[in-house]
Design a protein around this motif. Structure first.
Motif, PDB file in Angstrom:
ATOM      1  N   VAL A   1       0.806  -1.226   0.000  1.00 59.64           N
ATOM      2  CA  VAL A   1       0.000   0.000   0.000  1.00 59.64           C
ATOM      3  C   VAL A   1       0.834   1.269   0.000  1.00 59.64           C
ATOM      4  N   GLN A   2       2.149   1.166   0.134  1.00 58.71           N
ATOM      5  CA  GLN A   2       2.986   2.351   0.306  1.00 58.71           C
ATOM      6  C   GLN A   2       2.934   3.309  -0.884  1.00 58.71           C
ATOM      7  N   HIS A   3       2.547   2.815  -2.053  1.00 57.92           N
ATOM      8  CA  HIS A   3       2.488   3.655  -3.242  1.00 57.92           C
ATOM      9  C   HIS A   3       1.195   4.452  -3.350  1.00 57.92           C
ATOM     10  N   LEU A   4       0.169   4.108  -2.576  1.00 61.32           N
ATOM     11  CA  LEU A   4      -1.129   4.779  -2.675  1.00 61.32           C
ATOM     12  C   LEU A   4      -0.988   6.262  -2.351  1.00 61.32           C
ATOM     13  N   LYS A   5      -1.818   7.083  -2.996  1.00 59.05           N
ATOM     14  CA  LYS A   5      -1.757   8.528  -2.789  1.00 59.05           C
ATOM     15  C   LYS A   5      -3.100   9.057  -2.318  1.00 59.05           C
ATOM     16  N   ASP A   6      -3.033  10.105  -1.477  1.00 61.84           N
ATOM     17  CA  ASP A   6      -4.269  10.778  -1.084  1.00 61.84           C
ATOM     18  C   ASP A   6      -4.591  11.866  -2.102  1.00 61.84           C
ATOM     19  N   GLN A   7      -5.628  12.648  -1.854  1.00 60.54           N
ATOM     20  CA  GLN A   7      -6.065  13.642  -2.825  1.00 60.54           C
ATOM     21  C   GLN A   7      -5.050  14.759  -3.025  1.00 60.54           C
ATOM     22  N   GLU A   8      -4.123  14.920  -2.096  1.00 58.33           N
ATOM     23  CA  GLU A   8      -3.097  15.943  -2.223  1.00 58.33           C
ATOM     24  C   GLU A   8      -1.815  15.397  -2.837  1.00 58.33           C
ATOM     25  N   GLY A   9      -1.835  14.123  -3.228  1.00 60.07           N
ATOM     26  CA  GLY A   9      -0.669  13.524  -3.860  1.00 60.07           C
ATOM     27  C   GLY A   9       0.359  12.982  -2.893  1.00 60.07           C
ATOM     28  N   ILE A  10       0.050  12.976  -1.596  1.00 57.14           N
ATOM     29  CA  ILE A  10       0.965  12.427  -0.588  1.00 57.14           C
ATOM     30  C   ILE A  10       0.846  10.913  -0.583  1.00 57.14           C
ATOM     31  N   THR A  11       1.977  10.229  -0.654  1.00 55.59           N
ATOM     32  CA  THR A  11       1.934   8.773  -0.673  1.00 55.59           C
ATOM     33  C   THR A  11       1.722   8.214   0.725  1.00 55.59           C
ATOM     34  N   PHE A  12       1.240   6.990   0.767  1.00 57.97           N
ATOM     35  CA  PHE A  12       1.056   6.290   2.034  1.00 57.97           C
ATOM     36  C   PHE A  12       2.386   6.190   2.770  1.00 57.97           C
TER      37      PHE A  12
END
Length: 435
Positions: free
Chosen positions: A174-185
């Protein structure tokens, strides 16, 4: 056991002993205190995984656990445990093989309420404090867990806390997932002070039992006038994105019969969703909660429409059959209107039954405490469905006013909160202090 099997109370031959000084437990005050972390201008609570409000709340809980006589400890994912060590009196009988754990999650949806998840954490902390004060150390270790995440509100992934504990999912997945601001997990967990390279122990643990106390998030208990819901199953889910493709054209010069209107086709498909779900029976639910159209201009026939589809039931075969019926209907509509059709499955979760022995123990406690109860499935997903395949698991529901949840108006009366708390304390006493 039926989906909704209702029982009234008549007592038992061996009633549950009254709990001394229970009225002194300030459960509502604890929830009010916790809700100050992430309180927002809309009157709700916003605590997203690894954000500032979540970090402050989780660390404040650790301090509160210590104040209440529990030993607090984080793991690498940010799950927080408060432990009441057992005396080991059960060694040789298997009693100390793994702890009895209760708890839930403290992350919220955006502008959520103060009870979802937080109730199970607050009740767990106060239950362990109460048991230690009244009865001393248990024979078997008891723990309360404040799971780091359940909602999936920040990153497109739910149940991270329970998935990391059970080993279902690792950080590398999951470390590659991004939030709406583009911050990765990976960035978020590092900035919060957790992760594989931190001082904390790995998240993977083995539970002896997991018990989750939760608000219902629905109207059933309130409407039927019952104090306790004993969860029999947690529904399975399938979630899809359905894409309908047509042809953009002028709204004034294109005759209706010549159009390839993606939005009109999607509208007919959505109507079919409702009809098929109704025909399938009361316990199956299907929801279209989002639709977008392109080019999204008022005087242009839509060339594309994309809508979400969520199907839930406590039986996998019912989910699968409903999806196939809907897909057949979508395909027919697309062919009739000369439209393209594609779909993508985003989530598939199998229905999970709760542990029958714990269900029976909860029933006995309700009857001993003279609490009206009913058997019922959970239409919402919970961490318990992640834990049940790895250890005996059960859920206890209390009523939600008007069934409102994920909303600042979410509310459960203190009297109802305390009734659920009584059941939890009795259950933890039975498993932690019994022979």
């Amino acid at each position: 056991m039926t989906d909704f099997e209702v029982h009234t109370t008549s007592g038992t031959e061996d009633p549950i002993q009254p709990l001394p000084q229970l009225e002194q437990v300030e459960l509502q005050a604890f929830l009010d205190w916790l809700s100050t972390y992430g309180a927002d201008a809309q009157g709700g609570v916003t605590r997203l995984l690894y954000d500032q409000a979540w970090c402050e709340a989780q660390h404040a809980l650790a301090a509160k656990m210590k104040e209440k006589g529990l030993a607090p400890e984080f793991d690498q994912s940010g799950n927080l445990y408060g432990t009441l060590p057992g005396t080991g009196a059960g060694k040789g009988t298997g009693m100390e093989e793994a702890p009895i754990v209760t708890g839930s999650h403290i992350d919220t949806v955006v502008h959520g309420g103060k009870y979802d998840g937080a109730y199970g954490v607050a009740a767990g902390v106060l239950a362990l404090e109460y048991l230690q004060t009244q009865f001393g150390a248990p024979k078997r270790t008891l723990q309360v867990v404040s799971l780091c995440e359940e909602e999936g509100s920040r990153f497109p992934f739910a149940y991270w806390g329970s998935r990391s504990i059970t080993g279902v999912t690792g950080l590398e997945e999951v470390q590659h997932l991004k939030d709406q601001e583009g911050i990765t997990f990976a960035e978020a967990i590092r900035d919060a002070g957790f992760g594989l390279d931190r001082k904390y122990k790995p998240a993977a643990k083995k539970y002896g039992t997991f018990i989750e106390l939760h608000i219902e998030q629905g109207q059933v208990l309130e409407r039927l006038g019952h104090s306790i819901g004993i969860v029999t199953d947690i529904v399975g889910q399938k979630r899809f994105s359905i894409t309908v493709s047509g042809e953009a054209n002028h709204a004034g010069t294109t005759p209706m019969s010549w159009r390839k209107d993606a939005l009109a086709g999607a509208a007919e498909m959505i109507t079919a969703v409702r009809s098929i779900a109704l025909e399938a029976g009361e316990r199956l639910v299907a929801t279209v909660g989002r639709i977008t159209a392109a080019p999204g201009v008022g005087n242009v026939v839509a060339s594309q429409a994309v809508f979400s589809l969520d199907i839930r039931h406590i039986r996998q075969e019912s989910i699968d059959r409903c999806w196939q019926d809907m897909l057949q209907s979508f395909s027919r509509i697309a062919a009739e209107q000369q439209l393209g059709l594609n779909w993508e499955e985003h989530l598939s979760v199998t229905p999970i039954p709760m542990n029958e022995q714990i269900i029976a123990d909860i029933r006995d406690i309700c009857e001993g405490e003279q609490l009206s109860y009913m058997y019922m499935p959970s239409g919402a997903g919970h961490d318990s469905q992640i834990f049940q395949p790895t250890c005996p698991t059960a859920m206890i529901f209390v009523p939600s006013q008007d069934g409102i949840s994920h909303n600042p108006l979410e509310y459960t009366a203190e009297e109802d909160l305390m009734k659920g708390f009584r059941v939890l304390v009795q259950l933890l006493y039975k498993y932690g202090y019994g022979s």
